[in-house]
Write a protein that holds these residues in place. Structure first.
Motif, PDB file in Angstrom:
ATOM      1  N   LEU A  84       3.116  56.278  20.410  1.00 23.66           N
ATOM      2  CA  LEU A  84       2.606  54.936  20.699  1.00 23.66           C
ATOM      3  C   LEU A  84       1.186  54.777  20.172  1.00 23.66           C
ATOM      4  O   LEU A  84       0.809  53.714  19.673  1.00 23.66           O
ATOM      5  CB  LEU A  84       2.653  54.659  22.202  1.00 23.66           C
ATOM      6  N   GLY A  85       0.391  55.841  20.286  1.00 20.20           N
ATOM      7  CA  GLY A  85      -0.954  55.796  19.728  1.00 20.20           C
ATOM      8  C   GLY A  85      -0.924  55.588  18.227  1.00 20.20           C
ATOM      9  O   GLY A  85      -1.691  54.796  17.676  1.00 20.20           O
ATOM     10  N   TYR A  86      -0.015  56.275  17.564  1.00 16.55           N
ATOM     11  CA  TYR A  86       0.114  56.127  16.113  1.00 16.55           C
ATOM     12  C   TYR A  86       0.558  54.712  15.748  1.00 16.55           C
ATOM     13  O   TYR A  86      -0.014  54.082  14.852  1.00 16.55           O
ATOM     14  CB  TYR A  86       1.116  57.152  15.562  1.00 16.55           C
ATOM     15  N   PHE A  87       1.570  54.187  16.456  1.00 13.21           N
ATOM     16  CA  PHE A  87       2.048  52.833  16.158  1.00 13.21           C
ATOM     17  C   PHE A  87       0.926  51.809  16.333  1.00 13.21           C
ATOM     18  O   PHE A  87       0.762  50.896  15.525  1.00 13.21           O
ATOM     19  CB  PHE A  87       3.219  52.451  17.072  1.00 13.21           C
ATOM     20  N   SER A  88       0.157  51.978  17.400  1.00 14.80           N
ATOM     21  CA  SER A  88      -0.931  51.042  17.668  1.00 14.80           C
ATOM     22  C   SER A  88      -1.981  51.097  16.565  1.00 14.80           C
ATOM     23  O   SER A  88      -2.516  50.074  16.142  1.00 14.80           O
ATOM     24  CB  SER A  88      -1.562  51.353  19.027  1.00 14.80           C
ATOM     25  N   ALA A  89      -2.258  52.310  16.091  1.00 17.76           N
ATOM     26  CA  ALA A  89      -3.266  52.470  15.036  1.00 17.76           C
ATOM     27  C   ALA A  89      -2.829  51.818  13.735  1.00 17.76           C
ATOM     28  O   ALA A  89      -3.662  51.353  12.954  1.00 17.76           O
ATOM     29  CB  ALA A  89      -3.545  53.951  14.805  1.00 17.76           C
ATOM     30  N   GLN A  90      -1.520  51.769  13.494  1.00 20.70           N
ATOM     31  CA  GLN A  90      -1.018  51.173  12.252  1.00 20.70           C
ATOM     32  C   GLN A  90      -0.860  49.662  12.348  1.00 20.70           C
ATOM     33  O   GLN A  90      -0.683  48.979  11.337  1.00 20.70           O
ATOM     34  CB  GLN A  90       0.344  51.783  11.887  1.00 20.70           C
ATOM     35  N   SER A  91      -0.906  49.135  13.571  1.00 25.21           N
ATOM     36  CA  SER A  91      -0.639  47.712  13.773  1.00 25.21           C
ATOM     37  C   SER A  91      -1.873  46.867  13.472  1.00 25.21           C
ATOM     38  O   SER A  91      -2.987  47.197  13.879  1.00 25.21           O
ATOM     39  CB  SER A  91      -0.191  47.468  15.218  1.00 25.21           C
ATOM     40  N   LYS A  92      -1.671  45.775  12.772  1.00 23.50           N
ATOM     41  CA  LYS A  92      -2.777  44.859  12.485  1.00 23.50           C
ATOM     42  C   LYS A  92      -3.130  44.048  13.727  1.00 23.50           C
ATOM     43  O   LYS A  92      -4.258  43.606  13.908  1.00 23.50           O
ATOM     44  CB  LYS A  92      -2.398  43.924  11.335  1.00 23.50           C
ATOM     45  N   LYS A  93      -2.136  43.849  14.600  1.00 25.47           N
ATOM     46  CA  LYS A  93      -2.364  43.114  15.843  1.00 25.47           C
ATOM     47  C   LYS A  93      -2.333  44.097  17.003  1.00 25.47           C
ATOM     48  O   LYS A  93      -1.306  44.684  17.304  1.00 25.47           O
ATOM     49  CB  LYS A  93      -1.284  42.044  16.039  1.00 25.47           C
ATOM     50  N   GLN A  94      -3.465  44.312  17.628  1.00 23.31           N
ATOM     51  CA  GLN A  94      -3.563  45.281  18.718  1.00 23.31           C
ATOM     52  C   GLN A  94      -3.059  44.653  20.022  1.00 23.31           C
ATOM     53  O   GLN A  94      -3.825  44.134  20.830  1.00 23.31           O
ATOM     54  CB  GLN A  94      -5.013  45.750  18.870  1.00 23.31           C
ATOM     55  N   GLU A  95      -1.740  44.688  20.212  1.00 22.12           N
ATOM     56  CA  GLU A  95      -1.140  44.087  21.406  1.00 22.12           C
ATOM     57  C   GLU A  95      -0.979  45.149  22.485  1.00 22.12           C
ATOM     58  O   GLU A  95      -0.328  46.171  22.261  1.00 22.12           O
ATOM     59  CB  GLU A  95       0.227  43.492  21.054  1.00 22.12           C
ATOM     60  N   PRO A  96      -1.567  44.953  23.677  1.00 20.00           N
ATOM     61  CA  PRO A  96      -1.463  45.956  24.741  1.00 20.00           C
ATOM     62  C   PRO A  96      -0.009  46.208  25.135  1.00 20.00           C
ATOM     63  O   PRO A  96       0.821  45.305  25.118  1.00 20.00           O
ATOM     64  CB  PRO A  96      -2.245  45.331  25.904  1.00 20.00           C
ATOM     65  N   VAL A  97       0.274  47.441  25.497  1.00 19.14           N
ATOM     66  CA  VAL A  97       1.611  47.846  25.934  1.00 19.14           C
ATOM     67  C   VAL A  97       1.522  48.344  27.369  1.00 19.14           C
ATOM     68  O   VAL A  97       0.585  49.062  27.729  1.00 19.14           O
ATOM     69  CB  VAL A  97       2.174  48.960  25.027  1.00 19.14           C
ATOM     70  N   THR A  98       2.494  47.958  28.187  1.00 21.15           N
ATOM     71  CA  THR A  98       2.599  48.480  29.550  1.00 21.15           C
ATOM     72  C   THR A  98       3.767  49.450  29.611  1.00 21.15           C
ATOM     73  O   THR A  98       4.906  49.083  29.313  1.00 21.15           O
ATOM     74  CB  THR A  98       2.817  47.352  30.570  1.00 21.15           C
ATOM     75  N   VAL A  99       3.476  50.684  29.972  1.00 18.59           N
ATOM     76  CA  VAL A  99       4.501  51.713  30.097  1.00 18.59           C
ATOM     77  C   VAL A  99       4.959  51.761  31.552  1.00 18.59           C
ATOM     78  O   VAL A  99       4.148  51.974  32.459  1.00 18.59           O
ATOM     79  CB  VAL A  99       3.959  53.096  29.678  1.00 18.59           C
ATOM     80  N   LEU A 100       6.250  51.537  31.779  1.00 22.92           N
ATOM     81  CA  LEU A 100       6.820  51.641  33.121  1.00 22.92           C
ATOM     82  C   LEU A 100       7.578  52.956  33.230  1.00 22.92           C
ATOM     83  O   LEU A 100       8.330  53.320  32.325  1.00 22.92           O
ATOM     84  CB  LEU A 100       7.792  50.486  33.392  1.00 22.92           C
ATOM     85  N   VAL A 101       7.392  53.654  34.337  1.00 20.56           N
ATOM     86  CA  VAL A 101       8.103  54.918  34.509  1.00 20.56           C
ATOM     87  C   VAL A 101       8.455  55.116  35.978  1.00 20.56           C
ATOM     88  O   VAL A 101       7.628  54.915  36.868  1.00 20.56           O
ATOM     89  CB  VAL A 101       7.271  56.107  33.978  1.00 20.56           C
ATOM     90  N   ALA A 102       9.726  55.450  36.212  1.00 21.70           N
ATOM     91  CA  ALA A 102      10.176  55.854  37.543  1.00 21.70           C
ATOM     92  C   ALA A 102      10.199  57.373  37.582  1.00 21.70           C
ATOM     93  O   ALA A 102      10.581  58.018  36.608  1.00 21.70           O
ATOM     94  CB  ALA A 102      11.572  55.298  37.820  1.00 21.70           C
ATOM     95  N   THR A 103       9.772  57.949  38.696  1.00 20.19           N
ATOM     96  CA  THR A 103       9.728  59.409  38.767  1.00 20.19           C
ATOM     97  C   THR A 103      10.329  59.915  40.070  1.00 20.19           C
ATOM     98  O   THR A 103      10.148  59.315  41.128  1.00 20.19           O
ATOM     99  CB  THR A 103       8.290  59.937  38.618  1.00 20.19           C
ATOM    100  N   SER A 104      11.056  61.029  39.951  1.00 19.40           N
ATOM    101  CA  SER A 104      11.549  61.729  41.137  1.00 19.40           C
ATOM    102  C   SER A 104      10.741  62.997  41.359  1.00 19.40           C
ATOM    103  O   SER A 104      11.070  63.810  42.218  1.00 19.40           O
ATOM    104  CB  SER A 104      13.034  62.082  40.962  1.00 19.40           C
ATOM    105  N   GLY A 105       9.696  63.177  40.561  1.00 18.60           N
ATOM    106  CA  GLY A 105       8.872  64.373  40.712  1.00 18.60           C
ATOM    107  C   GLY A 105       7.886  64.554  39.583  1.00 18.60           C
ATOM    108  O   GLY A 105       6.780  64.007  39.604  1.00 18.60           O
ATOM    109  N   ASP A 106       8.291  65.296  38.547  1.00 17.85           N
ATOM    110  CA  ASP A 106       7.350  65.721  37.520  1.00 17.85           C
ATOM    111  C   ASP A 106       7.107  64.702  36.415  1.00 17.85           C
ATOM    112  O   ASP A 106       6.092  64.774  35.721  1.00 17.85           O
ATOM    113  CB  ASP A 106       7.829  67.032  36.883  1.00 17.85           C
ATOM    114  N   THR A 107       8.024  63.761  36.215  1.00 15.91           N
ATOM    115  CA  THR A 107       7.827  62.795  35.136  1.00 15.91           C
ATOM    116  C   THR A 107       6.520  62.032  35.314  1.00 15.91           C
ATOM    117  O   THR A 107       5.761  61.844  34.361  1.00 15.91           O
ATOM    118  CB  THR A 107       9.002  61.797  35.074  1.00 15.91           C
ATOM    119  N   GLY A 108       6.248  61.589  36.529  1.00 19.33           N
ATOM    120  CA  GLY A 108       5.056  60.782  36.773  1.00 19.33           C
ATOM    121  C   GLY A 108       3.778  61.476  36.370  1.00 19.33           C
ATOM    122  O   GLY A 108       2.936  60.909  35.667  1.00 19.33           O
ATOM    123  N   GLY A 109       3.616  62.727  36.802  1.00 17.81           N
ATOM    124  CA  GLY A 109       2.408  63.465  36.468  1.00 17.81           C
ATOM    125  C   GLY A 109       2.277  63.715  34.982  1.00 17.81           C
ATOM    126  O   GLY A 109       1.187  63.600  34.408  1.00 17.81           O
TER     127      GLY A 109
END
Length: 455
Positions: A141-166
């Motif tokens: 995502l960092g790479y895609f943002s760096a290549q984009s001419k329009k810096q559009e913010p992205v919201t990452v949604l994540v559900a976690t049952s344990g380790d994914t969140g951290g």
């Protein structure tokens, strides 16, 4: 012109101007959405028809790759394995930079008894296997943002049952142009897991959900299809439904094969499984040509897949809370991808995959057994993986088995201390969050989640 994006504190990506003749295409497994390229698949997370994205083709690597794998570094192995999946979007030099950043820790196979080793996946920053996928996705995502001419913010949604969140929180911390919202079920993650996802602040927000993991996952999936939300926020998901989280997990199966190849035996992997993204990635490594005799999906009391393999009927059901909480999933999202890898042929799948279910009592007993017999301290998830491996090897004694130790036992101290009389030192990665103050917003339902996203 060069465009830079800071990732973490010291990582920059150049603006690359490349044209390609070929590009990997991804399609929805529901079959009712347009095909897309890598960037759109990663940023969307889930297709408009609610389907998971899947690569149009998985091309086997040349046999020479596996014949000479011992001579390759982990970075070289990962580069060759992932290259086709990012082809046409991320140039080689940028991909090598991403891989070098992601694979900054070890992936040892530790032999604990004859013909059984454990692949330790807890040497990363949050001491869980999900560090690999989360860091790879964040860097993409960092790479895609760096290549984009329009810096559009992205919201990452994540559900976690344990380790994914951290892992996601740490992987995306301070990534410019990205906000992260983590949903976790109250009282159903360990204290250390909760600290890892609720204490970072900055661009990371934790929502504590009055429910179970399946409720969190359902909210995330619903938000992606909510026109009111997506008209105001550019959403993506960092769960293993996202291809940039899912596919790079194949790296460490290849690293394990590299270490075990000299044994000269057929190889069996036993994977503690919840959402089934990890074992599915291992199966992709097999499709690339990695020699594997069999996969074992070892699960706790949430036994949807073992029942499916017995009956041929897939019946999701509400998840049950267990001491191996990261696997408390009643409707594994990635199992549809496993079925696709085998063309929805149950007979073909059953020849390559077994699945066994174990109770908390069985898990505790085998944790004690492993420690008493070998001195090795397994976490509850790894212990379930060991149980599944032992069951499979009863009838296949000539194979070499590897079970995945997906998280450091210190992350489950209340459980481990209850069953094992041993002093476990606190690693520095954990020590630094232990005394930080929890910051989380309590929510009870989707309406409250939606209101948070729209505010």
């Amino acid at each position: 012109m060069e465009l830079f994006l800071a990732v973490g504190k010291d990582k920059n990506y150049r603006f690359y101007n490349h044209e390609y003749d070929t590009k990997m295409i991804y399609y929805s497994l529901n079959g009712k959405a347009p095909n897309v390229g890598l960037e759109e698949a990663v940023v969307r997370g889930i297709a408009p028809d609610k389907g998971l994205y899947f690569p149009e083709e998985i091309k086997p690597l040349p046999s020479s790759f596996f014949e000479n794998i011992e001579s390759l570094s982990n970075n070289e192995i990962a580069f060759e394995a992932i290259k086709q999946f990012v082809e046409g979007v991320i140039p080689d030099e940028a991909l090598k930079d991403i891989i070098e950043d992601v694979l900054s820790f070890d992936f040892p196979v530790v032999e604990i008894e004859e013909n059984i080793g454990t692949l330790e996946l807890f040497h990363g920053p949050t001491m869980a296997f999900k560090d690999v996928g989360a860091r790879f996705m964040a860097r993409c995502l960092g790479y895609f943002s760096a290549q984009s001419k329009k810096q559009e913010p992205v919201t990452v949604l994540v559900a976690t049952s344990g380790d994914t969140g951290g892992a996601v929180a740490r992987g995306f911390l301070n990534v410019e142009g990205v906000d992260v919202v983590i949903l976790y079920p109250t009282g159903k993650v360990s204290d250390i897991q909760e600290k890892q996802l609720t204490t970072l602040g900055a661009n990371i927000t934790a929502l504590e959900v009055d429910g179970v993991f399946d409720d969190c996952q359902a909210m995330v999936k619903t938000a992606f299809l909510d026109d009111e939300i997506i008209s105001k926020r550019k959403l993506t998901s960092a769960n293993s439904i996202n291809i940039a989280r899912w596919i790079p997990q194949l790296f460490y199966f290849l690293f394990a094969y590299k270490q075990a190849k000299s044994k000269g035996k057929e190889l069996v992997f036993s994977v503690p499984s919840g959402n089934f993204g990890n074992i599915c990635a291992g199966m992709v490594a097999h499709k690339l040509g990695m020699p594997v005799k069999h996969f074992v999906a070892s699960v706790n009391s949430n036994d949807i897949v073992p029942e499916f393999l017995k009956t041929g009927v897939y019946k999701p059901k509400p998840s049950v809370a267990t001491i191996s909480n990261a696997m408390d999933v009643g409707d594994p999202s990635n199992f549809i991808r496993i079925q696709k890898l085998f063309n929805n042929d149950l007979e073909a799948l059953s020849k390559k995959l077994s699945s066994f279910s174990y109770t908390d009592q069985e898990t505790k007993e085998v944790m004690q057994y492993i420690y008493k017999e070998t001195g090795y301290i397994a976490d509850p998830h790894g212990a379930v993986g060991y149980l599944g491996l032992k069951d499979y090897l009863k009838n296949h004694p000539d194979a070499y088995g590897i079970f995945l130790e997906t998280a450091h036992p210190v992350k489950f101290l209340p459980v481990v201390n209850e069953v094992i009389d041993a002093e476990i030192s606190i690693p520095s990665q954990i020590e630094q969050v232990m005394h930080k103050e929890k910051q989380a917003i309590a929510i009870k339902n989707y309406d409250q989640f939606k209101a948070f996203l729209l505010k």
